[in-house]
Design a protein around this motif. Structure first.
Motif: not given
Length: 442
Positions: A374-380
């Motif tokens: 969630r933190k690494q790819a929040p916009d996914l």
């Protein structure tokens, strides 16, 4: 996905995915684990039933958490793929190594041993190991016929295994004696905390297999739509079945009797239906365990394929081969052969405790990976999100840590030996990885 001319075929739909979840999970634990559970409680029913409820809720939280990352990364291979993407190559590799050499073959062996133990009703003692190996050979042959055949077989096994469950649940309450269900809570001299941990590891084996559908995601027609339904829906259905059938067991036979029975479900069936009826139900229990064995070979071979395609296993080139039927045939043989070797022990509880412990090391890491991603790819774009985030993932993580630490420090010397042995088998993967990393560099 494959380096071969033949590629894995996307042939599995919602029915096969749900059947993989339910079929892998409802195998032998619900039929055979009451012995270990009531032995741990000293023949008392109360804490055992609480453990079934608590652990079922934990598994539901785990399933809801796992589904998010499984949908975001719908590739054949499952957890090693997720952990590699989030935590790096080493963690992903160790997970794949664990599943390939310990988890899948160990539980394939345990389920085959369960089939063989049940077959003793018909064949007598002394045939456990040969029958277990024959069971593995049959399931390997089914899986070699193609994913469509393996998926169809899994659906048939799943339907067949529901028959003894439904019969025991219905007629157990009709013909049972009405034994105490919550009294006493725990045997004298036993400690609540350490016993609960032992009960949870036993119950967690009964739920083992709900993550297997993630390993076959690359062969699903529409994983984004079907994966969450299969994982969360399957675990919710299993939860209801497990709690009801364990109440039915107790309604027929008291806990202090079941703790001394090798096959408590068969004993309950014979009490309800008589000798002949009980044996018929026992055949259904054999089919149930065999179906779970089939599902673990199906899923385990896909994890082995992923590892082989990364060049991380001895003989990776041969293991990467996809057969004309569209399955990783040599990986199927690998899981089957390792399973047959483990089956030589003939030890059901040893194999299940080992597999469950090492599996939950990496399940817990996967739950943490959901939060980290969630933190690494929040916009996914996430077509499915864990409900009540971050509460549900935190519950899953804390529960996993409790079970693991309990086995290492609180559950007694035998449980500790199994846990330490599992850790050693996993860590052997590090020097193996170092060897293959050097070969790749060269």
């Amino acid at each position: 996905m494959s380096n071969n001319n033949n590629e894995m075929k996307k042939e599995l739909g919602m029915g096969a995915a749900m059947a993989t979840v339910v079929g892998c999970v409802i195998g032998s634990g619900v039929f055979f684990k009451p012995t270990a559970i009531y032995t741990a409680t000293g023949g008392a029913p109360g804490l055992a039933i609480i453990a079934w409820v608590v652990t079922s809720l934990v598994c539901l939280c785990a399933a809801m958490t796992f589904a998010e990352i499984a949908i975001l990364i719908p590739e054949t291979g499952g957890m090693p793929v997720y952990l590699k993407k989030v935590f790096g190559d080493r963690v992903g590799y160790l997970c794949g190594w664990m599943q390939t050499v310990v988890f899948y073959p160990g539980l394939v062996a345990a389920l085959a041993v369960a089939v063989a133990n049940q077959a003793k009703l018909f064949l007598g003692d002394g045939m456990v190991v040969p029958v277990a190996i024959v069971c593995i050979i049959i399931m390997v042959a089914l899986n070699c016929m193609g994913a469509k055949v393996g998926g169809a077989a899994q659906t048939i096994f799943t339907v067949a295994k529901l028959i003894p469950l439904v019969l025991i649940m219905i007629f157990g309450f009709i013909r049972g004696n009405g034994n105490p269900i919550f009294d006493p809570m725990l045997g004298e001299g036993l400690k609540f905390g350490s016993v609960l941990g032992q009960l949870m590891i036993a119950v967690l084996f009964a739920y083992e297999g709900w993550t297997n559908v993630g390993a076959i995601a690359g062969e699903m027609k529409d994983p984004g739509r079907d994966l969450p339904k299969a994982i969360v829906g399957g675990v919710a259905l299993i939860m209801a079945v497990y709690i009801i059938i364990n109440l039915a067991y107790l309604w027929v036979l008291p806990a202090d009797v079941m703790m001394n029975l090798e096959s408590p479900a068969s004993a309950v069936a014979m009490q309800i239906f008589g000798n002949m009826g009980g044996k018929i139900v026992s055949v259904g229990i054999m089919i149930s365990a065999g179906g779970a064995c089939n599902g673990f070979i199906l899923s385990g071979s896909r994890t082995a394929l992923y590892m082989a395609e990364q060049g991380d296993l001895p003989g990776s080139k041969a293991l990467s081969k996809i057969s004309g039927t569209g399955v990783p045939i040599n990986c199927i043989f690998l899981i089957g052969i390792l399973g047959a070797i483990y089956a030589l022990t003939g030890q059901f509880d040893l194999l299940t405790n080992l597999g469950t412990f090492v599996g939950w090391v990496f399940y817990t890491l996967t739950f943490a990976a959901v939060m980290a991603y969630r933190k690494q790819a929040p916009d996914l774009k996430r077509t499915y999100k864990v409900p009540a985030y971050p509460v549900i993932p935190i519950i899953a993580i804390i529960s996993g840590l409790y079970v693991l630490l309990n086995q290492l420090f609180m559950a007694g010397p035998d449980a500790r030996k199994v846990a330490v042995g599992g850790i050693i088998l996993v860590l052997i993967g590090l020097p193996v990885r170092a060897i293959f990393t050097k070969k790749k560099a060269a």
